[in-house]
Structure formats: C-alpha cells, structure tokens
Enzyme design. Structure first.
Site, PDB file in Angstrom:
ATOM      1  N   ASP A 264       0.809  -1.225   0.000  1.00 53.25           N
ATOM      2  CA  ASP A 264       0.000   0.000   0.000  1.00 53.25           C
ATOM      3  C   ASP A 264       0.843   1.275   0.000  1.00 53.25           C
ATOM      4  O   ASP A 264       0.374   2.334   0.412  1.00 53.25           O
ATOM      5  CB  ASP A 264      -0.953   0.024   1.212  1.00 53.25           C
ATOM      6  CG  ASP A 264      -1.985  -1.088   1.157  1.00 53.25           C
ATOM      7  OD1 ASP A 264      -2.379  -1.463   0.033  1.00 53.25           O
ATOM      8  OD2 ASP A 264      -2.396  -1.585   2.215  1.00 53.25           O
ATOM      9  N   GLU A 265       2.085   1.197  -0.480  1.00 50.13           N
ATOM     10  CA  GLU A 265       2.953   2.370  -0.485  1.00 50.13           C
ATOM     11  C   GLU A 265       3.481   2.697  -1.881  1.00 50.13           C
ATOM     12  O   GLU A 265       4.434   3.461  -2.026  1.00 50.13           O
ATOM     13  CB  GLU A 265       4.120   2.164   0.483  1.00 50.13           C
ATOM     14  CG  GLU A 265       3.689   2.091   1.951  1.00 50.13           C
ATOM     15  CD  GLU A 265       4.873   1.991   2.892  1.00 50.13           C
ATOM     16  OE1 GLU A 265       6.001   2.266   2.450  1.00 50.13           O
ATOM     17  OE2 GLU A 265       4.668   1.644   4.071  1.00 50.13           O
TER      18      GLU A 265
END
Length: 284
Positions: A228-229
């Site tokens: 999620d980065e």
C-alpha cells in the site's frame, strides 16, 4: 474526422530545447499536434511531456519511432510511443467486494473507458455470473498459504497469454508476493480506503464509525512490494457526519473507491501517468 493518432510520453533530465526538438520533429513528419502537456520538476531536475498528435497516412509508425529513438538518445529520454486507437487490455482481480468490478465492467461496456477486459480472476466464485452477463471470461483461482506461488504463476501466465496491459486489483483482498509485484511493475493498480494506517484489517469502516471520522477517502496507486505504499495515482474524499451508520459509511466508501479506481485506470490507459521516483506526474 478519422484520426491516425498517437501519444508520445517522455521524461528526461531538464534542459533547454526539448519541446522545440520534439515539436520540430513532429512538424517535419507532417504530424498535427492535438494536445500537449508538460511539467518540469525543480526538485528532481527532470522534465515530463505528453503529446497527442495525428500521424499522416504517408508516415509509418516505424519511421516515427526510428526518428524519435535518435532524439531519445540525444536527450537521455525515457520515451514511449502509443497508438491511441488501440484499446488497452485489462485483467481485473477481485475477491468478495464487487463494487469496483461492477463499476469497471459498466464503464468499459458503455465506452466510458477505452479498454477491453480480457479476463476476471477471483479467489472466490461470487462474481462468475456477473462476468458471464458481460461476456467476460472468469477464472476462479483459489489461493492459500500452500498454493500461493502456484496461483500467482497461473495469473502471470494468463497475463502473458491474453496480452494484458494492466492488472487492476478491484478490492482483491490478497497480498501479492514480491516476485509478483516485480513481474507487474508499472502495470498493476490497487485501490484501498484511505484510513490506513489507523484502521487496519477487517471492517475498517466500522472501526472508523466507532472513532467518529468526518472524512472518508480512497487511494489508487501502483502496486509495489511495499504494501500500500506504491506511487499514488488518484485520491478523493467525501465528508460524513454523526447521523450516518457504519453501513452508510461503507456505502459512501464503496462509491469513492469505485470512482477513484476508474479515474486511475483511465489515466493509465490514456497514457497520462509518468513515474517521478516514488511519485507520479498525472496529466489531466
């Protein structure tokens, strides 16, 4: 009017003469520029350009690429040339939440997205009927700790076999392995709520309701091995208030997620996104 249009995207170290040389070469080849956007990043010292242009019938795409290859070497350009008439092929991955899948199916079917859906992959069977109603092949590929590597191998084989340009994780609730992320680098988009890292795990909207949040958001980003980065493509928010139940928040969140994901997919298939380190340049 029938266009023989192409899209040129490039990034390179910023210096004088880039736009002049690009537009001059297009002029020499008899091309008509339909739209052009540019950005120079003072922090990174890089220049970004997207040009949408009409190629005359007398000039072949191969001749165009050959001329631009020379220019790219002169300026140290990372350059791509795309046929704007070609529909990008999507593979959509989904689990048990189908709002993003349903939205994408409708937008492609109605022509709102210039793409075609090559296949749908799910670790559950819930949306086989929905896929069939749109005439899209559905692949039920269950995944567990024991077969994760084999399941991902099957997905990558499907990507290659179907000539997939973009993998869309439309609320696919499985973490991709580092190998899978590397194999799909720059061509896989994920969507998630923007409560992270505060509300992790199951039922995030119920957690948010208990804390009395006032804003709900969603983030679409490229998939990387850092969970999620990845580089952010698109985000949006909706305001909520104390009168709303956890179910109301979930519905609002589903709508925002669908909208943000479709915008991100549109930007990608229209070749409006250029990577700028850990960030993106997204031309509107």
């Amino acid at each position: 009017m029938q266009h023989n249009d192409y899209i040129l995207t490039l990034s390179c170290p910023d210096r004088t003469g880039i736009v002049y040389r690009v537009s001059g070469l297009l002029f020499e080849l008899g091309c008509n520029i339909l739209d052009s956007q540019q950005f120079g990043d003072d922090e990174t010292g890089r220049f970004f350009l997207r040009v949408h242009f009409d190629l005359p019938p007398a000039t072949s795409a191969d001749a165009l690429r050959a001329r631009f290859d020379v220019l790219a070497r002169d300026f140290g350009m990372d350059m791509q040339l795309h046929d704007a008439r070609r529909k990008e092929r999507l593979l959509i991955m989904v689990s048990k939440q189908g709002h993003c899948l349903n939205d994408l199916l409708f937008r492609v079917k109605s022509g709102q997205l210039h793409a075609e859906i090559a296949a749908i992959v799910s670790n559950h069977n819930d949306y086989a009927g929905l896929a069939a109603s749109y005439g899209v092949p559905f692949h039920h590929l269950p995944v567990s700790g024991d077969n994760k590597a084999e399941q991902e191998r099957q997905v990558l084989e499907l990507v290659d076999r179907e000539g997939v340009d973009l993998v869309v994780l439309a609320r696919y609730m499985q973490i991709l392995s580092s190998d899978m992320c590397r194999a799909l680098s720059g061509r896989a988009i994920n969507i998630h709520h923007s409560f992270l890292p505060s509300f992790k795990g199951a039922r995030p909207y119920h957690q948010a309701h208990q804390r009395g949040v006032k804003i709900i958001g969603a983030t679409a980003h490229y998939v990387t091995a850092d969970l999620d980065e990845g580089p952010i493509i698109e985000q949006d928010i909706e305001r909520v208030d104390h009168t709303m139940t956890a179910q109301d928040l979930t519905q609002v969140g589903s709508d925002v997620e669908s909208l943000v994901l479709s915008r991100a997919v549109r930007s990608h298939i229209e070749h409006r996104i250029l990577l700028n380190g850990a960030r993106t340049v997204v031309f509107r």
